[in-house]
Each structure stands twice: as structure tokens, then as C-alpha cells.
Design a protein around this motif. Sequence first.
Motif, mmCIF file in Angstrom:
data_model
loop_
_atom_site.group_PDB
_atom_site.id
_atom_site.type_symbol
_atom_site.label_atom_id
_atom_site.label_comp_id
_atom_site.label_asym_id
_atom_site.label_seq_id
_atom_site.Cartn_x
_atom_site.Cartn_y
_atom_site.Cartn_z
ATOM 1 N N LEU A 186 39.621 47.521 35.859
ATOM 2 C CA LEU A 186 40.429 46.507 36.353
ATOM 3 C C LEU A 186 41.755 46.380 35.886
ATOM 4 N N ASN A 187 42.683 45.645 36.767
ATOM 5 C CA ASN A 187 44.201 45.464 36.186
ATOM 6 C C ASN A 187 44.608 44.206 37.309
ATOM 7 N N HIS A 188 45.815 43.919 37.160
ATOM 8 C CA HIS A 188 46.415 42.807 37.634
ATOM 9 C C HIS A 188 48.009 43.293 37.926
ATOM 10 N N GLU A 285 42.919 35.061 35.619
ATOM 11 C CA GLU A 285 41.738 35.547 36.712
ATOM 12 C C GLU A 285 40.816 36.704 36.412
ATOM 13 N N LEU A 286 41.363 37.707 35.582
ATOM 14 C CA LEU A 286 40.696 38.772 34.884
ATOM 15 C C LEU A 286 39.193 38.112 34.194
ATOM 16 N N SER A 287 39.707 37.136 33.515
ATOM 17 C CA SER A 287 38.505 36.557 32.775
ATOM 18 C C SER A 287 37.620 35.922 33.661
ATOM 19 N N ASP A 288 37.942 35.167 34.677
ATOM 20 C CA ASP A 288 36.929 34.500 35.642
ATOM 21 C C ASP A 288 36.364 35.583 36.500
ATOM 22 N N LEU A 289 36.888 36.882 36.873
ATOM 23 C CA LEU A 289 36.551 37.721 37.456
ATOM 24 C C LEU A 289 35.136 38.378 36.687
ATOM 25 N N PHE A 290 35.375 38.657 35.444
ATOM 26 C CA PHE A 290 34.138 39.165 34.575
ATOM 27 C C PHE A 290 33.170 38.214 34.276
ATOM 28 N N SER A 291 33.532 37.021 34.406
ATOM 29 C CA SER A 291 32.365 35.900 34.073
ATOM 30 C C SER A 291 31.619 35.905 35.341
ATOM 31 N N TYR A 292 32.065 36.087 36.482
ATOM 32 C CA TYR A 292 31.173 35.991 37.840
ATOM 33 C C TYR A 292 30.525 37.332 37.874
ATOM 34 N N LEU A 293 31.139 38.623 37.453
ATOM 35 C CA LEU A 293 30.594 39.777 37.366
ATOM 36 C C LEU A 293 29.279 39.788 36.442
ATOM 37 N N ARG A 316 48.894 43.236 44.742
ATOM 38 C CA ARG A 316 49.820 42.529 44.040
ATOM 39 C C ARG A 316 49.215 41.861 42.877
ATOM 40 N N ASP A 317 47.840 41.515 42.992
ATOM 41 C CA ASP A 317 47.071 40.525 42.230
ATOM 42 C C ASP A 317 46.086 41.457 41.473
ATOM 43 N N LEU A 318 44.797 40.942 41.526
ATOM 44 C CA LEU A 318 43.617 41.740 41.043
ATOM 45 C C LEU A 318 43.265 42.918 41.931
ATOM 46 N N PHE A 319 43.365 44.154 41.270
ATOM 47 C CA PHE A 319 42.798 45.254 41.782
ATOM 48 C C PHE A 319 42.110 46.068 40.929
ATOM 49 N N PHE A 320 41.108 47.012 41.437
ATOM 50 C CA PHE A 320 40.282 47.973 40.813
ATOM 51 C C PHE A 320 40.247 49.217 41.251
ATOM 52 N N GLN A 321 39.615 50.014 40.589
ATOM 53 C CA GLN A 321 39.120 51.462 40.897
ATOM 54 C C GLN A 321 37.955 51.818 40.072
ATOM 55 N N ILE A 322 37.143 52.361 40.711
ATOM 56 C CA ILE A 322 35.819 52.850 40.388
ATOM 57 C C ILE A 322 35.504 54.311 40.421
ATOM 58 N N TYR A 323 34.998 54.905 39.220
ATOM 59 C CA TYR A 323 35.131 56.413 38.911
ATOM 60 C C TYR A 323 33.604 56.828 38.726
ATOM 61 N N LEU A 324 33.333 58.016 39.098
ATOM 62 C CA LEU A 324 32.157 58.837 38.673
ATOM 63 C C LEU A 324 32.450 59.788 37.530
ATOM 64 N N SER A 337 35.567 61.450 39.528
ATOM 65 C CA SER A 337 35.852 61.510 40.942
ATOM 66 C C SER A 337 35.882 59.868 41.383
ATOM 67 N N LEU A 338 36.923 59.702 42.106
ATOM 68 C CA LEU A 338 37.273 58.551 42.560
ATOM 69 C C LEU A 338 36.414 58.037 43.501
ATOM 70 N N LEU A 339 35.545 57.073 43.526
ATOM 71 C CA LEU A 339 34.356 56.494 44.372
ATOM 72 C C LEU A 339 35.118 55.444 45.451
ATOM 73 N N ALA A 340 35.576 54.558 44.716
ATOM 74 C CA ALA A 340 36.267 53.124 45.567
ATOM 75 C C ALA A 340 37.376 52.774 44.740
ATOM 76 N N VAL A 341 38.222 52.054 45.759
ATOM 77 C CA VAL A 341 39.318 51.355 45.291
ATOM 78 C C VAL A 341 39.382 50.032 46.060
ATOM 79 N N GLY A 342 39.960 49.088 45.540
ATOM 80 C CA GLY A 342 40.357 47.765 46.092
ATOM 81 C C GLY A 342 41.063 46.654 45.323
ATOM 82 N N GLY A 343 40.871 45.545 45.804
ATOM 83 C CA GLY A 343 41.656 44.389 45.329
ATOM 84 C C GLY A 343 42.338 43.401 46.348
#
Length: 498
Positions: A186-188, A285-293, A316-324, A337-343
Motif C-alpha cells: 500500500l501507498n498514498h 486514510e491508510l489507517s482507515d483502509l487497514f481497519s476495514y481490511l 494520486r491518493d491511495l494505491f496498491f500493488q499485489i505480488y505473488l 509476479s505482479l498480479l494486480a494494481v489499483g487505487g
Amino acid sequence: MQTSEDTSVYDKVVNAIFDEKTLATKSHHQNTGRLGMVHHDTTSIQFADLDTELRDFVAEVSREVFKKHCAKHLEIVPMHLLDDCTQFSRNTVKLLTHGGDMLELCHELRLPFVKWIVVNQKFSFKRYEISYVYRRAIGHSPPNRYLQGDFDIIGGASALTEAEVLKVTVNIVSQFFNSELCDIHLNHGNLLEAIWIWAGVNAEHRLKVAELLSMMACLRPQSSERKLKWVVIRRQLLQELNLAEATVNRLQTVSLRFCGAVDQALPRLRGALPADKPTRKALDELSDLFSYLRIWRIEKHVYIDPLMPPTENYHRDLFFQIYLGKESHPGALTEGSLLAVGGRYDYLLHQMWDCENKTNPPGAVGTSLALETIIQHSPEDFKPIRNEPTTSILVCSRGGGGLLRERMELVAELWEENIKAELVPVPDPSLTEQYEFASEHEIKCLVIITEMGVSQTGFVKVRHLDLKKGKEVQREDLVRFLLNAMGTQFRNPSVWSQ
């Protein structure tokens, strides 16, 4: 070459480009090897029966998860004329038509969707798309084609919708891989900006520094592999970019102390960075996101990586990348391996919003899954596909401050039972707002929870808007009741009378 009075020169050039004899001769020379042997034609992609079955399966599993979250399918336009939005595209495949128009093959699935949102002025919408995207090949080879799956949410509260997008992504990935092998980074955008300033990286160096830092983005923070990679990156930062040693030392401090598990990284970042408004917003926002996760039981292998640059420049705000992790596929050439990106891509939507429109544009968040990568690395034993969910359920609350946690827990339980369900993605919606949401999204069945029902009676109320029927159901019996009722489209009178 081309004027309104005379287009003859332009027409001659285009006709010469598309001369079939010349193209055939050129193709013959390109496909001839050094020993005079003609290589097999690779301009058309062919799959064996097993490969085709696997592709269908991955697409079907993804489609099932998307629909479970009540997303609607929108067909993508495979190619389009160049327009003023190409500033957001990276290295697209461009084609010239016989008429001389320049076309782009689909590089990503999000831009056409955002254009549709702007044209139709949608303020609340979920969509999914599974389609092919194209990348430039090396040399004179035809473009490479990859299967991709997108899921987007328009409107709603920022961290909450981001959490659902991650939930969707993790649910699909976990159908094929052990979740212990997958890392969520995760990053912002505001946090990355704060890190640049704190470390002393000048604006003119940031793009190149980000490119170098992205070399370790696939590696788990605090891992030995990442620390070894940093040695190489540090040398390049000092020797190739001539960054000051103090700046490189600060970047190294970020890598060693501020990248890691959310519970550890957040306090350290709050203590080290200035408490200005943009930085506080990012960390909150990162803290809120993790509490929801956490509520949706996605807390393992979730890391904050303040040095990770966004994949798309509109994140420009919250974004993520998921790796295998590489241990899931030994012998692979890549480290992960990069499985997904988003934000969040509010910036992109705001840039394209009609300036003459008096209303403010909604927020937007999405994920892009590399289904091609999932296909390449999937094990042979898959979970069976269950029947496709049909009726949609809206989980509502009456009073109790919105009962967000309870709504999130209940909607997750329904997803686990393959029931299409969603909630109004804001912390404390009024009952009127929830009824309006149901009407706008054509949802006929509501499950309403109350503070008293949660804490004392243990009952929830199920209400069908079209049939104008309602019933109080024990919370523990809700799933069984819904599955039984959906079997007859809620029209069996005994469902409501028992």
C-alpha cells in the motif's frame, strides 16, 4: 501534404504504405532466418484445448466474484481514435488505417469506462470488464495480447471503497494461489510526496529515482532479498544520478524503518514526517483502509511501502500493488509476479469531467488484475465454480451510527455464501439514503440491522420492495432463509409466513 483543396499527395503516401505487394515482400524478408529457412508465422495466437479451457475458467471465476459484488458488465471499445486523453496512456500500440486515421489498440480498460461515466454523469456505479489489452512487441513482431480484468467503484467513501476493491482482488487471487504467498503493498500519493521532501529528492530527479526504486517493489519489505537489492539501487543512485549521500541515506532509512507491516510502519511515519494536512490525510486514510481490511480478514501480508511509485500517473491518493512471491513458482525468471494494481483515480475523473457541469464529480477507485499472469502460474487443481448468484441484497442499518462494522461483517458473510450483496459505501447513511441507493441500483431485497437487534434480540429484518413483504429473521438463520427464499424468487408465501 494534405490541404482541403488537394489531398492527392497524402493519398499517394497512404496507398504506398498499404501496398500489398510491398508488405508481402517485407514480411517475407523479416521471417527469413540467417540460413535461409522461413520461420513459422506467429502473427496469429493459437491455444491448445487445455489452454483455452484454463482461460475460460479464470475468466469465469473472476466474473463470478465481480457479480457477487453487484458489479455490472460494460463492453470495452477495442480501439479508438487518438484524442486529448492520451496523456494518461503509456506506450500504446498505434495503427494507421487505410484512410489515414491513427488508431490506438486498447492499452488499458479504465479510460473508456471513465469517458462513459463522464458522458452519462454517473455518481454511483460498479462495473467490471474482462478483455484483452495490447502492448508493443520488440522489433517488427505483432503486438502482444494479455487478458485483464477490471473492477471499479464510482462514488462512496474513500478508504471503504478501496477496501472493497482489495477484497474483490484478494478473493479472485485466493481462488488460485495460497494467500500466504501473496503480498499487498500500500501507498498514498501524498505520502510519497512527503517522503521525497523529507529525503531531499529534487523534483527533476524524482521520476528516475522512482524507476530505480520500483526494482524492489516486488520484494517483501524487510526481506533479505530486498536488502540485497537495495545495495544495487544505492550504488546507482550515487553513481548514475549523482544524488547527495545524505539524500540516499535518508531513502535507505525509509526502506529500513518505514517500509513494513502497517501496525509498525504507521507510528514510525507519524513520528518522523511533518504533521501537515496532506501527510496526515494520507496516514489517516491508510489507517482507515487497514481497519476495514481487518474486518474483512485481510490483514496478513499487508505492507506500507512509502517508496513504491504508482503504476499509473493518475493514482494520486491511495494505491496498491499485489505480488505473488517467487517461492510459489520456483525457477521463475522474475523475483515476484505482479498480479494486480489499483487505487483511487479521482484525479483522472476530475480531469475529464465536463467543466460546464455544475455538480462536483464523484470519487473513483479500481483494480486491474493480470489474468494472463494468473493463467501462467495457476496450479492444476482448481476449486469448482458454483452456481452464479442472481438476486442482489442490500445490507442496511437503522440507527446505531451506521453500524459500519456490522454491515461489513454481514455483507462479507453473504459473499462467502455466493450471495450477491453490497452496502452503501459510506460510514453512516440514513435509511432514506439506503432506500434511494437500492432504487437507483435496482435492488429489491434489503436486510436491515438495528443496534437493538445486534446487541439484544439477535434479529434482522428482511424486506422485499416489489412484493412489499417483510420478515424478522434470527441473525444466525439469515443465510439459510435467503438461500431458501431466492430459490423461488421470494414468491413462495410460506417463506414469509413461517
